[in-house]
Design a protein around this motif. Structure first.
Motif, PDB file in Angstrom:
ATOM      1  N   HIS A 196      33.100  35.674  37.535  1.00  0.00           N
ATOM      2  CA  HIS A 196      32.928  34.399  38.244  1.00  0.00           C
ATOM      3  C   HIS A 196      31.808  33.545  37.622  1.00  0.00           C
ATOM      4  N   GLU A 233      28.630  36.650  44.896  1.00  0.00           N
ATOM      5  CA  GLU A 233      29.044  37.623  43.878  1.00  0.00           C
ATOM      6  C   GLU A 233      28.614  37.196  42.477  1.00  0.00           C
ATOM      7  N   HIS A 266      31.887  43.022  38.524  1.00  0.00           N
ATOM      8  CA  HIS A 266      32.191  42.272  39.754  1.00  0.00           C
ATOM      9  C   HIS A 266      31.582  42.961  40.970  1.00  0.00           C
ATOM     10  N   SER A 267      31.654  42.254  42.105  1.00  0.00           N
ATOM     11  CA  SER A 267      31.264  42.834  43.388  1.00  0.00           C
ATOM     12  C   SER A 267      32.402  42.581  44.373  1.00  0.00           C
ATOM     13  N   GLU A 303      40.734  38.631  42.680  1.00  0.00           N
ATOM     14  CA  GLU A 303      40.064  38.421  41.388  1.00  0.00           C
ATOM     15  C   GLU A 303      40.880  37.492  40.484  1.00  0.00           C
TER      16      GLU A 303
HETATM   17 ZN   LIG Z   1      35.002  39.347  41.305  1.00  0.00          ZN
END
Ligand SMILES: [Zn+2]
Length: 326
Positions: free
Chosen positions: A105, A119, A174-175, A206
């Motif tokens: 992101h 995130e 990622h989170s 995602e």
């Molecule tokens: Zn993500």
């Protein structure tokens, strides 16, 4: 003296051969060829010296100091046998030289949002730490970031950066998030469509980043991240590097579980767009759930970020050691 020499020249000049019942010298020809007993070695040494020096070594031993000859043989043998090393050991060994780290992101796309955390910020902080540890501890590995600030590379650009740079590894960080606030733990994905139904929510979330991009329909050739049918084409794609991706993913989840004490939800498969096009082993790491208060707090802390980044770094180092040893 010459009689002794003749006997020894057919057998063993070191005098270590056993004499059989029939009085014949039990020469190396009668021994099991696979075993290299002292007698066989002495016999080989003897013949070798004849080849190298083109003279009878016994005579030489008498003429010169015995010790000098033996020392010469000991020095020559490694060079002689060095020529018989199998070709594969002469091949240049694989070295992991370049890694692309992808902080998920960024920019207009915050990714998942917790009660406080975004995130994109967690991902960037952990990714930069992983890169820092690699630079400090693996100076022969070059680190390339898809972003090192709050910018927004598209989902197509990220793996493309890895391909253009001919990277040996692609790691996307990622989170996670879930409607169920009690869900927590880490998971690491490799490219694949196994159990897609179970993982469809996270895959859709995602991949839906592309909906924020202009002209996504043209850029992604009709791929609709919200439609399960769109993922059928992922099945046709190569699974090259699949095994190495699994190796790294296993390392990462083990490190999270055993060294950082996180709950590991395991290694999984998912048709993530960023894992589809890289031409090298690739994984997508989910550090934890920002929708879970405790996990969000952990990932927002500097200590939490350092623990997670260290775990990913150690996994990359272990993976590097493992594939370079093969
Ligand atoms: Zn993500």
């Amino acid at each position: 003296m010459s009689g002794t020499t003749n006997v020894l020249s057919r057998g063993c000049f070191a005098g270590c051969c056993a004499v059989t019942q029939k009085g014949k010298i039990n020469s190396p020809k009668n021994e099991n060829k696979r075993s290299l007993n002292p007698c066989t070695a002495a016999y080989a040494l003897f013949n070798l010296s004849k080849i190298i020096f083109k003279v009878n070594p016994i005579a030489l031993m008498e003429r010169f100091n015995n010790k000098k000859i033996l020392i010469s043989l000991i020095l020559v043998i490694p060079f002689f046998f060095g020529g018989f090393i199998p070709n594969e050991t002469m091949m240049p060994a694989f070295r992991m030289k370049k890694i692309v780290l992808d902080a998920g992101h960024g920019g207009v796309d915050p990714g998942n949002i917790g009660s406080k955390a975004r995130e994109k910020d967690i991902n960037l902080a952990v990714t930069l730490l992983v890169g820092k540890y690699i630079k400090e501890n693996l100076p022969d590995v070059q680190v390339v970031y898809t972003r090192d600030d709050d910018s927004f590379p598209t989902l197509k650009e990220r793996p493309n950066i890895a391909n253009v740079n001919k990277a040996d590894l692609f790691v996307s960080i990622h989170s996670n998030s879930a409607p169920n606030k009690s869900a927590f733990g880490t998971e690491t994905f490799v490219m694949g469509t196994r159990y897609l139904e179970a993982n469809f929510d996270i895959v859709k979330r995602e991949n839906s980043v592309i909906l924020l991009e202009e002209n996504y329909k043209e850029n992604y050739e009709g791929f609709d991240p919200t439609s399960p049918e769109s993922y059928m084409m992922f099945n046709l794609m190569s699974k090259a590097h699949f095994e190495n991706s699994i190796t790294l993913a296993d390392q990462i989840e083990s490190q999270f579980r055993d060294r950082v004490g996180r709950k590991s939800r395991g290694v999984k498969q998912g048709p993530f767009y960023v894992l589809w096009t890289p031409s090298m082993p690739s994984v997508l790491v989910e550090l934890g759930f920002l929708s879970n208060t405790e996990e969000e707090k952990f990932l927002m802390s500097q200590e939490g970020k350092e623990y997670m980044a260290s775990a990913i770094f150690r996994s990359i180092k272990a993976y590097k050691d493992q594939i370079e040893a093969n």
